[in-house]
Motif scaffolding. Sequence first.
Motif, PDB file in Angstrom:
ATOM      1  N   ARG A 183      -7.219  -9.962 -10.888  1.00 22.46           N
ATOM      2  CA  ARG A 183      -7.889 -10.889  -9.962  1.00 22.46           C
ATOM      3  C   ARG A 183      -7.260 -10.806  -8.573  1.00 22.46           C
ATOM      4  O   ARG A 183      -6.046 -10.680  -8.436  1.00 22.46           O
ATOM      5  N   ALA A 184      -8.090 -10.938  -7.549  1.00 26.99           N
ATOM      6  CA  ALA A 184      -7.589 -10.855  -6.175  1.00 26.99           C
ATOM      7  C   ALA A 184      -6.474 -11.876  -5.935  1.00 26.99           C
ATOM      8  O   ALA A 184      -5.492 -11.600  -5.241  1.00 26.99           O
ATOM      9  N   GLU A 185      -6.598 -13.055  -6.543  1.00 30.74           N
ATOM     10  CA  GLU A 185      -5.604 -14.124  -6.325  1.00 30.74           C
ATOM     11  C   GLU A 185      -4.233 -13.764  -6.884  1.00 30.74           C
ATOM     12  O   GLU A 185      -3.235 -14.433  -6.581  1.00 30.74           O
ATOM     13  N   SER A 186      -4.163 -12.726  -7.708  1.00 31.94           N
ATOM     14  CA  SER A 186      -2.853 -12.357  -8.275  1.00 31.94           C
ATOM     15  C   SER A 186      -1.934 -11.788  -7.198  1.00 31.94           C
ATOM     16  O   SER A 186      -0.722 -11.688  -7.381  1.00 31.94           O
ATOM     17  N   GLY A 187      -2.517 -11.386  -6.080  1.00 31.00           N
ATOM     18  CA  GLY A 187      -1.687 -10.896  -4.981  1.00 31.00           C
ATOM     19  C   GLY A 187      -1.310  -9.434  -5.092  1.00 31.00           C
ATOM     20  O   GLY A 187      -0.565  -8.915  -4.273  1.00 31.00           O
ATOM     21  N   VAL A 188      -1.798  -8.739  -6.106  1.00 27.58           N
ATOM     22  CA  VAL A 188      -1.501  -7.307  -6.222  1.00 27.58           C
ATOM     23  C   VAL A 188      -2.573  -6.535  -5.445  1.00 27.58           C
ATOM     24  O   VAL A 188      -3.751  -6.623  -5.753  1.00 27.58           O
ATOM     25  N   ASN A 189      -2.116  -5.820  -4.431  1.00 29.36           N
ATOM     26  CA  ASN A 189      -3.039  -5.040  -3.607  1.00 29.36           C
ATOM     27  C   ASN A 189      -3.087  -3.608  -4.152  1.00 29.36           C
ATOM     28  O   ASN A 189      -2.071  -2.925  -4.183  1.00 29.36           O
ATOM     29  N   PHE A 190      -4.251  -3.175  -4.586  1.00 28.88           N
ATOM     30  CA  PHE A 190      -4.403  -1.830  -5.157  1.00 28.88           C
ATOM     31  C   PHE A 190      -4.755  -0.862  -4.031  1.00 28.88           C
ATOM     32  O   PHE A 190      -5.894  -0.828  -3.567  1.00 28.88           O
ATOM     33  N   MET A 191      -3.760  -0.132  -3.599  1.00 30.41           N
ATOM     34  CA  MET A 191      -3.977   0.771  -2.461  1.00 30.41           C
ATOM     35  C   MET A 191      -3.863   2.222  -2.932  1.00 30.41           C
ATOM     36  O   MET A 191      -3.190   2.516  -3.918  1.00 30.41           O
ATOM     37  N   LEU A 192      -4.481   3.110  -2.181  1.00 26.25           N
ATOM     38  CA  LEU A 192      -4.274   4.540  -2.402  1.00 26.25           C
ATOM     39  C   LEU A 192      -3.304   5.040  -1.332  1.00 26.25           C
ATOM     40  O   LEU A 192      -3.321   4.566  -0.197  1.00 26.25           O
ATOM     41  N   ASP A 193      -2.451   5.979  -1.699  1.00 29.53           N
ATOM     42  CA  ASP A 193      -1.614   6.674  -0.713  1.00 29.53           C
ATOM     43  C   ASP A 193      -1.695   8.151  -1.085  1.00 29.53           C
ATOM     44  O   ASP A 193      -0.951   8.607  -1.956  1.00 29.53           O
ATOM     45  N   GLN A 194      -2.611   8.851  -0.477  1.00 36.36           N
ATOM     46  CA  GLN A 194      -2.897  10.222  -0.883  1.00 36.36           C
ATOM     47  C   GLN A 194      -3.146  11.107   0.326  1.00 36.36           C
ATOM     48  O   GLN A 194      -3.459  10.609   1.413  1.00 36.36           O
ATOM     49  N   CYS A 195      -3.031  12.407   0.098  1.00 34.01           N
ATOM     50  CA  CYS A 195      -3.409  13.379   1.108  1.00 34.01           C
ATOM     51  C   CYS A 195      -4.302  14.414   0.445  1.00 34.01           C
ATOM     52  O   CYS A 195      -4.027  14.826  -0.689  1.00 34.01           O
ATOM     53  N   HIS A 196      -5.330  14.805   1.132  1.00 36.30           N
ATOM     54  CA  HIS A 196      -6.268  15.770   0.550  1.00 36.30           C
ATOM     55  C   HIS A 196      -6.162  17.067   1.337  1.00 36.30           C
ATOM     56  O   HIS A 196      -6.899  17.293   2.295  1.00 36.30           O
ATOM     57  N   ASN A 197      -5.201  17.879   0.950  1.00 32.70           N
ATOM     58  CA  ASN A 197      -4.869  19.066   1.728  1.00 32.70           C
ATOM     59  C   ASN A 197      -5.945  20.147   1.653  1.00 32.70           C
ATOM     60  O   ASN A 197      -6.155  20.871   2.622  1.00 32.70           O
ATOM     61  N   ILE A 198      -6.563  20.276   0.490  1.00 30.79           N
ATOM     62  CA  ILE A 198      -7.489  21.411   0.321  1.00 30.79           C
ATOM     63  C   ILE A 198      -8.891  20.978  -0.092  1.00 30.79           C
ATOM     64  O   ILE A 198      -9.800  21.799  -0.145  1.00 30.79           O
ATOM     65  N   GLU A 199      -9.084  19.702  -0.400  1.00 29.25           N
ATOM     66  CA  GLU A 199     -10.396  19.242  -0.852  1.00 29.25           C
ATOM     67  C   GLU A 199     -11.033  18.379   0.227  1.00 29.25           C
ATOM     68  O   GLU A 199     -10.333  17.815   1.065  1.00 29.25           O
ATOM     69  N   PRO A 200     -12.383  18.260   0.202  1.00 30.19           N
ATOM     70  CA  PRO A 200     -13.042  17.392   1.195  1.00 30.19           C
ATOM     71  C   PRO A 200     -12.559  15.948   1.037  1.00 30.19           C
ATOM     72  O   PRO A 200     -12.508  15.419  -0.073  1.00 30.19           O
ATOM     73  N   LYS A 201     -12.215  15.340   2.154  1.00 32.19           N
ATOM     74  CA  LYS A 201     -11.451  14.096   2.099  1.00 32.19           C
ATOM     75  C   LYS A 201     -12.274  12.880   1.659  1.00 32.19           C
ATOM     76  O   LYS A 201     -11.815  12.076   0.852  1.00 32.19           O
ATOM     77  N   ILE A 202     -13.472  12.742   2.200  1.00 31.87           N
ATOM     78  CA  ILE A 202     -14.261  11.549   1.847  1.00 31.87           C
ATOM     79  C   ILE A 202     -14.622  11.572   0.357  1.00 31.87           C
ATOM     80  O   ILE A 202     -14.458  10.583  -0.357  1.00 31.87           O
TER      81      ILE A 202
END
Length: 392
Positions: free
Chosen positions: A280-299
């Motif tokens: 739940r959003a109220e739990s305060g855990v933010n689910f983020m991505l931290d990635q780099c797309h070196n060779i694949e299309p980024k979107i």
Amino acid sequence: MTTPATAENGVRDALAAQTIELPSWAFGNSGTRFKVFNQAGVPRDPYEKIADVAQVHAYTGAAPRVSLHIPWDLVDDYDALAAHARDLGVSIGAINSNLFQDDDYMLGSLTHPDARVRAKAVKHHLDCIDVMRATGSTDLKLWLPDGTNYPGQDDIRARQDRLADGLAEIYAALDEHHRLLLEYKFFEPYFYTMDIPDWGTSLVHCLALGERATVVLDTGHHAPNTNIEFIVAQLIRLGRLGAFDFNSRFYADDDLMVGAADPFQLFRIMNEIVGADALRAESGVNFMLDQCHNIEPKIQAQIRSVMNVQEATAKALLVDREALRAAQTSGDVLGANGLLMDAYNTDVRPLLAQVRQDQGLAADPIAAYRASGYGEKIIAERVGGTQAGWGA
Ligand code: RM4
Ligand code: MN
């Protein structure tokens, strides 16, 4: 008692409500220390990065926020940038400071032996807090790249003391509704000691700072075979899991698409989240991505990553918790394990397709994005200027 039908509605509602924050840097050029590859159509400024983020959100319905990295995402007018994001249906998430690309920081930033350099690193965070105020961001995310390469190079305890002092200054400058997210990483860019190598060290500093300081768990920042779901369980227990930086890795900090290397690990992590009712959003855990797309299309890679998190989440939501508790209580080892595996082995793609269609989205976000022509459009339009990338 929950009937299967209401249980299924609960699963759908939980999936429809889950949000995943995207990193602005995933849309810029990236690479390894050997080569940064340039891809056609890559954004040339933060405005174009946010336009690409909005595409991921448009096709998944689940990516309404973007993390910025300062100074990579430096603009003259952050009110205007936030308004641009709003116009496109997204908002500004965590503000990441950058302590790893300035010559002054060769021997450290907040832990540097020289007080002048430490003050400069603190000041950078005050600037980031101003960006938070202008953009409406509530999370200041700090990954400390500091460390040493050789035994004896610096005093390990003194560095912890300097770090505690610097963090306290930064924390004191936050507004009341702001949080400080403190990330850890076991090695790199330094190879003997890192000043925040693990969740324990991050937690120790967070506990000293106060309630609004929480730990960020980047899935790629652990030694091979670390039991990450145990760390998740422990931090949730203590109310100090502030966010994830999701990505996946085969060897080190590979920053590949989440769920690509080890979907079972991602499921085990999400199982702890769901089991602790922390989705739940109220739990305060933010689910983020931290990635780099070196060779694949980024979107498309970001869309795929969001889908991978959703699939792991759906499987975790399908675990029969009541039966699991009964099996655990009665010591039914194989029964309990079987219940987890049943959920993990369920094909949740039809369920997620349904959740998307219920929201008026296409069942297959990647196919819909590909058919939209946006990829071709940005390749044609984004000509000239300097493409965004590490250090840009
Ligand atoms: C670091 C760390 C941070 C991220 C940068 C780009 O390794 O994971 O979270 O902001 O990379
Ligand atoms: Mn990270």
